[in-house]
Write a protein that holds these residues in place. Structure first.
Motif, PDB file in Angstrom:
ATOM      1  N   ARG A 139       0.965  -1.137  -0.012  1.00  0.00           N
ATOM      2  CA  ARG A 139       0.010   0.023   0.015  1.00  0.00           C
ATOM      3  C   ARG A 139       0.742   1.260   0.070  1.00  0.00           C
TER       4      ARG A 139
ATOM      5  N   LEU B 138       1.298   5.606  15.970  1.00  0.00           N
ATOM      6  CA  LEU B 138       0.015   5.421  15.643  1.00  0.00           C
ATOM      7  C   LEU B 138      -0.550   4.054  15.792  1.00  0.00           C
TER       8      LEU B 138
ATOM      9  N   LYS C  87      -2.312   0.580  15.452  1.00  0.00           N
ATOM     10  CA  LYS C  87      -2.400  -0.486  14.379  1.00  0.00           C
ATOM     11  C   LYS C  87      -4.012  -1.009  14.473  1.00  0.00           C
ATOM     12  N   PRO C  88      -4.480  -1.082  13.152  1.00  0.00           N
ATOM     13  CA  PRO C  88      -4.019  -1.055  11.984  1.00  0.00           C
ATOM     14  C   PRO C  88      -4.124   0.604  11.697  1.00  0.00           C
ATOM     15  N   ALA C  89      -3.089   1.174  11.141  1.00  0.00           N
ATOM     16  CA  ALA C  89      -2.870   2.365  11.003  1.00  0.00           C
ATOM     17  C   ALA C  89      -3.663   2.786   9.469  1.00  0.00           C
ATOM     18  N   ASP C  90      -4.661   3.850   9.551  1.00  0.00           N
ATOM     19  CA  ASP C  90      -5.026   4.377   8.387  1.00  0.00           C
ATOM     20  C   ASP C  90      -3.956   4.755   7.606  1.00  0.00           C
ATOM     21  N   VAL C  91      -4.056   4.302   6.207  1.00  0.00           N
ATOM     22  CA  VAL C  91      -2.924   4.585   5.495  1.00  0.00           C
ATOM     23  C   VAL C  91      -2.804   5.929   4.954  1.00  0.00           C
ATOM     24  N   GLU C  92      -3.865   6.880   4.829  1.00  0.00           N
ATOM     25  CA  GLU C  92      -3.916   8.056   4.590  1.00  0.00           C
ATOM     26  C   GLU C  92      -3.059   9.012   5.715  1.00  0.00           C
ATOM     27  N   GLU C  93      -3.464   8.633   7.101  1.00  0.00           N
ATOM     28  CA  GLU C  93      -2.762   9.334   8.227  1.00  0.00           C
ATOM     29  C   GLU C  93      -1.297   8.946   8.496  1.00  0.00           C
TER      30      GLU C  93
END
Length: 127
Positions: free
Chosen positions: A22, A102, A104-110
């Motif tokens: 990602r 952050l 988990k699971p971390a928001d990819v945008e953030e």
């Protein structure tokens, strides 16, 4: 974020593989390590802008790994990742020089924004 070198350290291989793909699609150059010892070995021969580091890992945990990274590569920015919101551990990692953390699971945008901020700080400190 093109050109940002990221080292992802986590002993959950499935999670690491999915997150690396990602982040790679976002233009980041991602290298994965399955634990602290492997990460330190990789870092001995390749430089990184940002490290994404899981706190809970078997063997060498994230805190010990952070300590070793900051001792050997103080210029590298480290974002801690944790599935367990333990305030003491988070505060301890920030005091040892982690850039941020952050859940988990971390928001990819953030996560992308954190990586970008950390990479900018590394570059500004390198001047």
């Amino acid at each position: 974020m093109n050109g940002v070198q990221v080292l992802l350290i986590d002993d959950e291989v499935g999670y690491t593989d999915a997150l690396a793909k990602r982040l790679d699609r976002r233009g980041l150059s991602v290298t994965a390590a399955d634990g602290g010892p492997q990460a330190l070995e990789i870092m001995a021969s390749k430089s990184f802008d940002v490290v994404l580091l899981d706190i809970k890992m078997a063997g060498m945990d994230g805190i010990k790994t952070l300590r070793a990274i900051k001792r050997r590569h103080p210029e590298v920015e480290v974002v801690m990742l944790t599935a367990h919101a333990n305030t003491d551990i988070v505060i301890s990692s920030l005091a040892m020089g982690a850039f941020d953390y952050l859940l988990k699971p971390a928001d990819v945008e953030e996560l992308g924004r954190k990586i970008e901020d950390a990479a900018m700080r590394k570059r500004s400190n390198s001047k």
